[in-house]
Design a protein around this motif. Structure first.
Motif, PDB file in Angstrom:
ATOM      1  N   VAL A   1      -9.284   1.427   5.249  1.00 51.25           N
ATOM      2  CA  VAL A   1      -8.666   0.292   4.260  1.00 51.25           C
ATOM      3  C   VAL A   1      -8.000  -0.895   5.189  1.00 51.25           C
ATOM      4  O   VAL A   1      -8.432  -1.933   4.712  1.00 51.25           O
ATOM      5  CB  VAL A   1      -7.475   0.964   3.416  1.00 51.25           C
TER       6      VAL A   1
ATOM      7  N   LEU B   1       0.856  -1.195   0.092  1.00 52.47           N
ATOM      8  CA  LEU B   1      -0.036   0.024  -0.096  1.00 52.47           C
ATOM      9  C   LEU B   1       0.990   1.278  -0.038  1.00 52.47           C
ATOM     10  O   LEU B   1       1.346   1.727   0.971  1.00 52.47           O
ATOM     11  CB  LEU B   1      -0.981   0.118   1.155  1.00 52.47           C
TER      12      LEU B   1
ATOM     13  N   ALA C   1      -8.736   4.307  -0.157  1.00 50.89           N
ATOM     14  CA  ALA C   1      -9.955   3.896   0.104  1.00 50.89           C
ATOM     15  C   ALA C   1     -10.952   3.934  -1.246  1.00 50.89           C
ATOM     16  O   ALA C   1     -12.134   3.821  -1.228  1.00 50.89           O
ATOM     17  CB  ALA C   1     -10.760   4.659   1.322  1.00 50.89           C
TER      18      ALA C   1
ATOM     19  N   ASP D   1     -11.567  -1.541  -2.350  1.00 46.32           N
ATOM     20  CA  ASP D   1     -11.877  -2.372  -1.216  1.00 46.32           C
ATOM     21  C   ASP D   1     -11.004  -3.633  -1.336  1.00 46.32           C
ATOM     22  O   ASP D   1     -11.064  -4.181  -2.142  1.00 46.32           O
ATOM     23  CB  ASP D   1     -13.341  -2.791  -1.363  1.00 46.32           C
ATOM     24  N   PRO D   2     -10.287  -3.630  -0.395  1.00 40.62           N
ATOM     25  CA  PRO D   2      -9.527  -4.863   0.182  1.00 40.62           C
ATOM     26  C   PRO D   2     -10.310  -5.994   0.161  1.00 40.62           C
ATOM     27  O   PRO D   2      -9.838  -7.155   0.015  1.00 40.62           O
ATOM     28  CB  PRO D   2      -8.935  -4.512   1.506  1.00 40.62           C
TER      29      PRO D   2
ATOM     30  N   ALA E   1      -3.834   3.304  -1.197  1.00 39.91           N
ATOM     31  CA  ALA E   1      -4.357   3.178   0.025  1.00 39.91           C
ATOM     32  C   ALA E   1      -5.321   4.304   0.419  1.00 39.91           C
ATOM     33  O   ALA E   1      -5.481   4.856   1.632  1.00 39.91           O
ATOM     34  CB  ALA E   1      -2.834   3.516   1.086  1.00 39.91           C
TER      35      ALA E   1
END
Length: 220
Positions: free
Chosen positions: A18, A6, A81, A84-85, A79
């Motif tokens: 995140v 990230l 937002a 979406d992880p 990083a």
């Protein structure tokens, strides 16, 4: 375990969202690229492995994260937002589906929400994708900021750009090396905090300039 790189420059507002959405089995590596806010401290409090990038630049941060990673498969994502992880497992599954050998999965951005992907940024991305397709004989629609690949394969590409040209150089050299490359739709949301690149015309111009330079230099 999958390491998630990230790159981070002043993302204090976005990092909690995140990092709390990072799926089980995915280890966030937040690469602080000379942030002037509390990004590094916030990342550490949320359980991320924090790495300092000694050189400024998006590519420099990505490379520092790649060197700090230890997993076979690594992912890279913004990083801020906007991504979406929770979609990372799909990226890794798509990579596995490509089978043995070097491969790269790119997240093709699908905007969701007002202001998620400004027109000037979309146009710049479209121009670069077309240039890449002509040069590398690929059929891609997006130089997606969410990616999955094998760490050792990425290191073997010997990427040299340390600015905004890094993402394009990765795809260009991977294509020229005969990698299998595929796209997977991912949701692209309005970012949190102030944008350094796609949210401003100036940032987009700098990114396009860096990427066009990469197209010229790699062609030599």
């Amino acid at each position: 375990m999958v390491d998630v790189i990230l790159p981070c420059l002043n993302e204090a507002e976005a990092l909690p969202w995140v990092l709390t959405r990072m799926p089980e089995g995915f280890r966030p590596i937040v690469v602080d690229n000379a942030s002037t806010d509390d990004s590094a401290a916030i990342a550490s409090r949320h359980g991320a492995h924090v790495v300092e990038a000694s050189q400024r630049g998006f590519g420099a941060a990505c490379h520092a994260g790649l060197l700090a990673a230890a997993s076979d498969v690594v992912c890279v994502m913004d990083a801020d937002a906007s991504l979406d992880p929770g979609e990372l497992p799909r990226m890794v599954d798509a990579l596995a589906a490509l089978g043995e050998g070097p491969a790269l999965v790119l997240g093709r951005r699908r905007p969701s929400g007002r202001g998620a992907w400004p027109l000037h940024a979309r146009l710049g991305n479209s121009v670069l994708a077309r240039s890449l397709n002509r040069r590398a004989d690929t059929v891609l629609h997006d130089l997606g900021p969410m990616r999955a690949a094998h760490r050792t394969d990425l290191l073997a590409l010997k990427l040299s750009d340390r600015r905004f040209g890094y993402p394009l150089e990765m795809v260009l050299k991977a294509a020229e090396a005969g990698w299998r490359i595929t796209e997977l739709d991912v949701t692209y949301r309005p970012r949190r905090g102030r944008s350094k690149v796609t949210g401003t015309v100036g940032g987009t111009v700098r990114a396009v300039r860096d990427m066009r330079r990469v197209l010229t230099e790699v062609a030599r």
